[in-house]
Motif scaffolding. Structure first.
Motif, PDB file in Angstrom:
ATOM      1  N   ALA A  14       0.793  -1.107  -0.102  1.00 22.08           N
ATOM      2  CA  ALA A  14      -0.083  -0.064   0.202  1.00 22.08           C
ATOM      3  C   ALA A  14       0.891   1.298   0.050  1.00 22.08           C
ATOM      4  N   ASP A  15       1.931   1.135   0.888  1.00 22.94           N
ATOM      5  CA  ASP A  15       2.759   2.190   0.740  1.00 22.94           C
ATOM      6  C   ASP A  15       3.434   2.781  -0.652  1.00 22.94           C
ATOM      7  N   ALA A  16       3.676   1.623  -1.373  1.00 19.26           N
ATOM      8  CA  ALA A  16       4.364   2.049  -2.815  1.00 19.26           C
ATOM      9  C   ALA A  16       3.489   2.588  -3.398  1.00 19.26           C
ATOM     10  N   GLN A  17       1.997   2.990  -3.282  1.00 20.98           N
ATOM     11  CA  GLN A  17       1.426   3.926  -3.871  1.00 20.98           C
ATOM     12  C   GLN A  17       1.376   5.258  -2.960  1.00 20.98           C
ATOM     13  N   GLN A  18       1.468   5.150  -1.827  1.00 25.07           N
ATOM     14  CA  GLN A  18       1.283   6.213  -0.966  1.00 25.07           C
ATOM     15  C   GLN A  18       2.421   7.263  -0.514  1.00 25.07           C
TER      16      GLN A  18
END
Lengths: 435, 661
Positions: free
Chosen positions: B397-401
């Motif tokens: 998820a962090d890869a997008q955020q």
């Protein structure tokens, strides 16, 4: 209720209503339909690729788990605040409540519950880390993965197709618009030549940084043919905000046709350099480049309706092409030293420090995805690149290569490349002819 | 040793004669008012007050920078600032808020409140404390000096608060802005480490008799843990900054790619510091909230040992999660998974604290005063920031955020909704103790609601912006990406937040001069700092208290006879040992800090190339070092004799041998 206090309440409501309606009115002017649904061009929610979908699934899991915890914890907090609030002065001065110090069993139970909640998040997280890390092994074994290199520069992207070798000219190179096959895993090797950048196409995959001295990569797979927005996601200096790019995914047949077109040298508009080299009257109606405000948008909403079709339309020669003007532009490209940095394969120029322009006319954007590729915007860009993209190399040069302006021995900026309006338009016509 | 542990100065004769007046440079200043008293003070309360004043000044500076950022982004394609100015603005907004606002504001409370909470008369090394303060000021000056110098060759720092190599190298930013950033942070590090060592020694050695570690107020515990985090994490960034300075000044190749340097090394060093730094910002806030909630609930903190232990746990784990700032740097699946899981682990002790705070409210008599409002605001906002933190811990998820506005929303929820709310609560809470006046409840609550609503209107839409793909640190955006509404709302909210903060401080300043006077212990509080008159006398405690329980003052209030008898005995003992021993004022810590300022200026301002610059550079730097040496030399030579104060049982000063020096 006494009249005065009633009036006061009324007044308070009146003020609140005024304030809210004021805010809503100003919002109406700015409102874009996709703010709350989050389906913009760079949405991480409405995605079109399997990697982005896997990442989005993990995000939804975290949302679900934290929402349940939120309801429980916030509910308890709200209940405790309301229930145990002192209601009057007498209440405040009452005997203090029992001086309790806590309960170890409650603590242990709550810790166990938190750990359990985290395990629910951890499992899909681990699965997705391995899935998104590299092209799945079975696809690799089948040789399905298409490989491209993406190289970051301040402030644009170079794309290489290592599997496409051109006789005498090495690897196929493009810039700022990456064309990939749809429905097939694509492995993107990300590199940089200067500072750290980051490759991010939100609808297809999360970002991976381009770091000097580091062989990073990511993979992505577009579900269907489409036109996707991308942007550098690591602060990389002055023009970081306008370091953008596009990804165009095409079906297998169309992709191969596109590749064949790219392998061919730049298109030549056959015409001798004609005697009449002044720009045609049709240019007179163009917007003057100096009339643009700082940061003014270089895009039209019309383009957004069907960008993939717009991209397809760009693959064909422009209407009203003026061979004489194109011919003059071709000469100017060399004489005004553009060729020192830019390559136009088949026409002579072979510079490598700036974007390859061999098929520039077939791209939908220019200045690294910042402006729409049309006569007006290209004119604006060529006229004063520094006003469009602060700090860019075309304005001030790079390394030993001087740009529009150069520094003399005393440190003062002097004009290096001077263009008349006619010359600018000739260059525009030439560049737009490069399909 | 079986004898009375309250004896502080048993080696002094009973009638200690005043030390002979000292000549020349070893003269000790004695001014109690005026500029000289502030410049030479070693009183932890005055130093704490000065930390607070400087911190609040920079808080306002950072706030103005934030408003300029929001003004630029209010509409798409804005042109309030140029790209250059915008980049400078977000760099300095981050650096200022972290190093010059939140950290020193926490330090203000450490200084002012912590010694009072443990029943001490000052910190362990009063002159070192003054040195920390003035070195902090020197660092702040170096960081900000670029604003006043030509922007094309100097300028304020513009490489981001994280200063990722190789963008910070001379190749990409040849002007001096980065040098100011490097030297400024370096001096702030010196100040922080000196202060932390001082606090650790104070808490370990200077507790009143009976104040065992497990009776320490939670705020003092968090001070201790924060101090350990500081001394363990700052060396990492000190090394990184030294390497960067060498790259820029002497042509070394730590981060120079062309010379085989590794830019990724900077990220590891920076975040090994940077992540504990996050807890350096939040743990004091948690400490403050853990003081306010019990006071206004009129019952002890729920699960005190667990709250203390979870604080230590957070501090410890804080060193094991730095790479979650680097999920997108291609660490490989195993490292990413490890840091992802470790980061999730931190949610457990943090959640435990939240449960215990709610447990504290449960069954209490909640008095809804302004400090309590801010503390409850903290609970809500920190909870939301914690949830988005869990979302980041899931690496995919962090890869997008990562580097999107979602992250901005997250850390403003924990840093404003968390740290700043708690610090604003702390100012309200301890204001009566510090100045003997109380802020009006109406104005306090009004400012709370405006700040609370403004804050949420600013930062909640940023979650949506981030998920809709808006990247951070961008000075402009196009209108066709769906970000217009969110940015407009955020900007309106930011101005509302600005108005709320302005009201808050206007009310504070008014109260300082004209506010309602209150007596001792206006909140019916529980810890020792409330047992003394307000504003506190310079010697803090007439008699060093003896502690019999956690929430020591609450115990005193409920065992008044026993305590009165005990106090009278100890007062007699104290007097027998020469009275209250106080440290002497000194000018030399200030001199040493001024020397560091000159060193910093010498290293940063002049060019080492071309050649004429090198003389000015070397000369200034060496002169600065000379001043530092002089300062430290006389500091050690003047000694630490101190003086005695004698007071009667009402706290009236009977005699004071201070003036005899």
């Amino acid at each position: 209720m006494r009249l005065t206090s009633f009036l006061k309440t009324l007044l308070r409501w009146e003020l609140a209503v005024l304030l809210v309606s004021g805010c809503l009115t100003s919002l109406a002017h700015a409102s874009d339909k996709n703010f709350f649904v989050m389906d913009g061009h760079q949405s991480t929610i409405f995605v079109d690729g399997s990697v982005a979908r896997s990442q989005n699934t993990v995000f939804y899991t975290t949302c679900a788990v934290t929402f349940v915890i939120f309801v429980l914890v916030a509910g308890t907090l709200a209940y405790a605040t309301i229930k145990f609030k002192a209601r009057s002065a007498a209440d405040e001065h009452a005997e203090p409540p029992p001086q309790s110090h806590g309960n170890p069993l409650v603590e242990i139970a709550l810790i166990a519950a938190s750990v359990f909640a985290l395990v629910i998040i951890a499992i899909p997280t681990l699965k997705s880390i391995w899935y998104t890390h590299d092209v799945p092994a079975e696809e690799k074994a089948k040789g399905n993965a298409y490989e491209v290199n993406a190289i970051g520069y301040q402030w644009w992207f170079k794309f290489e197709y290592p599997s496409v070798q051109i006789n005498g000219a090495g690897t196929l190179v493009t810039a700022n618009e990456l064309v990939i096959p749809a429905g097939q895993p694509v492995r993107v090797n990300v590199r940089t030549t200067d500072v750290i950048h980051s490759f991010w196409v939100p609808k297809l995959a999360g970002k991976v940084d381009m770091i000097p001295n580091r062989a990073n990569y990511l993979w992505l797979q577009a579900d269907k043919p489409g036109y996707y927005w991308g942007q550098c996601a690591e602060y990389c200096g002055d023009s970081h905000a306008v370091m953008r790019f596009r990804v165009i995914a095409l079906g297998p047949k169309e992709f191969n046709e596109w590749l064949d077109g790219q392998v061919a040298p730049a298109r030549s508009v056959s015409s001798p350099v004609a005697a009449s080299t002044a720009a045609k009257p049709q240019f007179a109606s163009l917007r003057k480049p100096d009339s643009y405000k700082t940061n003014e948008a270089g895009i039209t909403t019309k383009f957004d309706v069907n960008p993939l079709e717009a991209w397809r339309a760009k693959q064909f020669p422009e209407k009203n092409e003026d061979p004489a003007l194109v011919g003059r532009g071709k000469e100017l490209f060399k004489s005004k030293t553009c060729q020192n940095c830019h390559a136009i394969r088949g026409h002579g120029p072979l510079g490598v420090t700036a974007p390859d322009l061999t098929h520039f006319g077939s791209r939908t954007t220019l200045a690294a995805g910042l402006l729409e590729n049309n006569t007006e915007q290209l004119h604006r860009w060529i006229h004063h690149p520094g006003a469009v993209k602060p700090g860019n190399k075309m304005q001030f040069g790079i390394g030993g290569m001087a740009g529009y302006q150069k520094k003399d021995d005393k440190g003062h900026w002097t004009q290096n490349i001077a263009l008349t309006t006619d010359e600018e338009l000739a260059l525009v016509a030439y560049l737009e002819s490069l399909k | 040793m079986a004898h009375d542990t309250t004896a502080k100065s048993e080696f002094l004769p009973k009638d200690s004669p005043a030390p002979a007046a000292r000549p020349g440079l070893l003269w000790r200043p004695t001014a109690k008012t005026g500029l000289m008293s502030w410049l030479t003070t070693v009183d932890h309360k005055k130093i704490g007050f000065l930390y607070g004043v400087f911190a609040l000044f920079f808080f306002l500076v950072g706030g103005v920078e934030a408003l300029l950022i929001r003004a630029q982004l209010m509409f798409p394609n804005g042109d309030v600032l140029t790209a250059q100015q915008y980049n400078t603005m977000f760099t300095m907004h981050g650096t200022t808020m972290i190093f010059l606002a939140v950290m020193p504001l926490s330090a203000a409370f450490f200084n002012f409140i912590m010694p009072l909470q443990i029943g001490a008369r000052d910190v362990a090394f009063p002159r070192l404390n003054a040195f920390s303060l003035w070195t902090f000021v020197a660092g702040a000056i170096i960081l900000n000096i670029g604003w006043f110098l030509p922007a094309d060759t100097h300028g304020a720092p513009d490489g981001g608060w994280f200063g990722y190599a190789p963008l910070t190298s001379k190749t990409f930013i040849p002007k001096h802005s980065i040098d100011y950033w490097v030297m400024g942070l370096q001096l702030l590090g010196v100040a922080s480490i000196a202060a932390s060592l001082n606090f650790i020694v104070t808490i370990i050695n200077m507790r009143a008799p009976g104040m065992t570690m497990m009776r320490l107020p939670v705020f003092t515990w968090m001070t201790l843990i924060t101090a350990f985090l500081l001394i363990l994490s700052f060396p990492a960034i000190t090394i990184a900054l030294v390497e960067l300075m060498m790259d820029r000044q002497f042509g070394t190749n730590f981060f120079e790619v062309s010379g085989g340097g590794m830019p990724i090394l900077w990220q590891h060093l920076f975040w090994v510091f940077g992540h504990p730094e996050v807890y350096i910002l939040i743990l004091p806030a948690m400490g403050i909230v853990s003081e306010i909630l019990p006071t206004f609930s009129r019952k002890p903190l729920y699960g005190y040992p667990i709250v203390v232990f979870s604080g230590a746990c957070i501090g410890f784990l804080g060193f094991a999660v730095w790479s979650h700032h680097m999920f997108t740097t291609g660490m490989g699946a195993v490292a990413t998974a490890a840091f992802s899981l470790l980061t999730m682990c931190i949610a457990v002790p943090t959640g435990v604290k939240m449960f215990n705070w709610i447990g504290t409210l449960w069954g209490g008599h909640l008095m809804m005063r302004t400090p309590m409002m801010f503390a409850l605001g903290f609970l809500w906002m920190f909870m939301i920031g914690g949830f988005s933190g869990v979302m980041h811990s899931a690496a995919p998820a962090d890869a997008q955020q990562q580097d999107s506005y979602f992250v901005i929303a997250h850390f403003h929820y924990v840093l404003i909704g968390g740290s700043i709310f708690a610090l604003l609560a702390g100012i309200h809470y301890w204001f009566p103790l510090m100045f003997g006046r109380k802020v009006s409840e109406f104005w306090g609550k009004l400012s709370f609601w405006i700040i609370f609503i403004g804050f949420n209107v600013t930062f909640f839409p940023m979650h949506f912006l981030g998920l809709n793909g808006m990247p951070r640190r961008t000075f402009t955006y196009d209108p066709n990406l769906g970000w217009n509404t969110g940015n407009l709302v955020a900007t309106l909210g930011a101005f509302m937040l600005g108005i709320g903060i302005a009201i808050y401080f206007a009310v504070m300043i008014y109260t300082y001069f004209k506010g309602e006077k209150v007596g001792r212990d206006p909140w019916d509080a529980r810890t020792l700092e409330w047992s003394i008159p307000n504003p506190p006398p310079e010697y803090n405690f007439r008699v060093i208290p003896t502690v019999h329980a956690r929430d020591a003052f609450w115990y005193e209030k409920h065992h008044q006879e026993e305590i009165a008898k005990e106090t009278a005995e100890h007062a007699k003992d104290d007097e027998a040992h020469g009275g209250i021993h106080m440290p002497d004022q000194s000018i030399w810590p200030l001199v040493a800090s001024v020397g560091l300022l000159i060193v910093g200026f010498g290293v940063t301002y002049f060019d080492s190339n071309p050649a004429p610059g090198i003389h000015a550079k070397l000369g200034t730097t060496l002169a600065g070092f000379a001043v530092v040496l002089v300062g430290i030399y006389f500091w050690s030579l003047e000694g630490n004799a101190g003086y005695h104060i004698h007071v009667d049982d009402k706290g009236n000063v009977l005699s004071d041998d201070h003036a005899k020096h």
